[in-house]
Enzyme design. Structure first.
Site, PDB file in Angstrom:
ATOM      1  N   VAL A 155      -7.642  31.406 -32.937  1.00 46.01           N
ATOM      2  CA  VAL A 155      -6.104  31.205 -33.374  1.00 46.01           C
ATOM      3  C   VAL A 155      -6.387  30.720 -34.774  1.00 46.01           C
ATOM      4  O   VAL A 155      -6.308  30.615 -35.055  1.00 46.01           O
ATOM      5  CB  VAL A 155      -5.757  29.840 -32.482  1.00 46.01           C
ATOM      6  CG1 VAL A 155      -5.886  30.319 -30.686  1.00 46.01           C
ATOM      7  CG2 VAL A 155      -7.182  28.748 -32.736  1.00 46.01           C
ATOM      8  N   SER A 156      -4.543  30.304 -34.970  1.00 43.42           N
ATOM      9  CA  SER A 156      -3.948  30.584 -36.473  1.00 43.42           C
ATOM     10  C   SER A 156      -4.448  28.935 -36.657  1.00 43.42           C
ATOM     11  O   SER A 156      -4.011  28.687 -37.975  1.00 43.42           O
ATOM     12  CB  SER A 156      -2.786  30.652 -36.671  1.00 43.42           C
ATOM     13  OG  SER A 156      -3.043  32.124 -36.337  1.00 43.42           O
ATOM     14  N   SER A 157      -4.558  27.864 -35.395  1.00 42.55           N
ATOM     15  CA  SER A 157      -4.390  26.886 -36.735  1.00 42.55           C
ATOM     16  C   SER A 157      -5.134  25.966 -35.907  1.00 42.55           C
ATOM     17  O   SER A 157      -5.706  26.030 -34.884  1.00 42.55           O
ATOM     18  CB  SER A 157      -2.482  26.471 -36.609  1.00 42.55           C
ATOM     19  OG  SER A 157      -2.470  26.223 -35.196  1.00 42.55           O
TER      20      SER A 157
END
Length: 187
Positions: A8-10
């Site tokens: 996931v990105s964050s």
């Protein structure tokens, strides 16, 4: 043997759904990380998996954009896997690089992932330009204390990644601070 990779990105996003899906797909080991997919840089879990995979293994992901959002990175990863005799499988897309059809879908979906990233950047820049024109957007206020901490740690020979971890900021923000300083003083 099947190895799963979740991303996931964050930090505030959860890997749980991807990990559950990968385990149900028969992955013996699942590695996950919370980092942007626009670059391979700094993605330690992915690099660990790529080094560990052997001929006959499969790298399983849920979707191609979890692996890479850059066509160049995706091509490099797929080439690395092919060279090792490892197949790439996506649980939510018709991708299995052990077949010609699967290899074609990887290429197509890679193009779309990169296109989506570029569109998002364009929309963001358009929104910032509009906000600046309306006098709403002024940019982030300089945090001189933090900037000085970055320079002090850098002078001590500490890597940008470690500086970011110590100060609770992203590595890209550390680079930005150092780059602006270099531009300012024409270093």
């Amino acid at each position: 043997m099947k190895y799963g990779y979740a991303r996931v990105s964050s930090e505030d996003q959860s890997l749980d759904i991807q990990i559950d899906t990968l385990e149900k797909a028969g992955c013996d080991i699942v590695r996950g990380e919370k980092i942007s997919g626009t670059s391979r840089e700094g993605r330690q879990e992915l690099e660990t998996l790529l080094q560990f995979l052997r001929k006959g293994d499969a790298l399983v992901i849920t979707r191609i954009d979890r692996l890479a959002r850059s066509l160049g990175d995706l091509s490099d990863i797929v080439k690395e896997l092919e060279d090792k005799g490892v197949s790439l499988i996506a649980t939510e897309q018709p991708i299995d690089t052990s077949s010609a059809m699967g290899r074609m879908f990887v290429s197509l979906l890679g193009v779309f992932a990169q296109f989506e990233t570029e569109l998002r950047k364009e929309r963001q820049l358009e929104g910032i330009a509009k906000a600046k024109a309306e006098g709403v957007y002024k940019g982030r206020k300089a945090d001189w204390e933090r900037i000085n901490e970055v320079f002090n740690l850098k002078r001590q020979g500490i890597s940008n990644t470690e500086i970011g971890k110590r100060l609770g900021i992203s590595r890209s923000y550390v680079w930005k601070i150092l780059r602006r300083q270099a531009e300012l003083f024409c270093i």
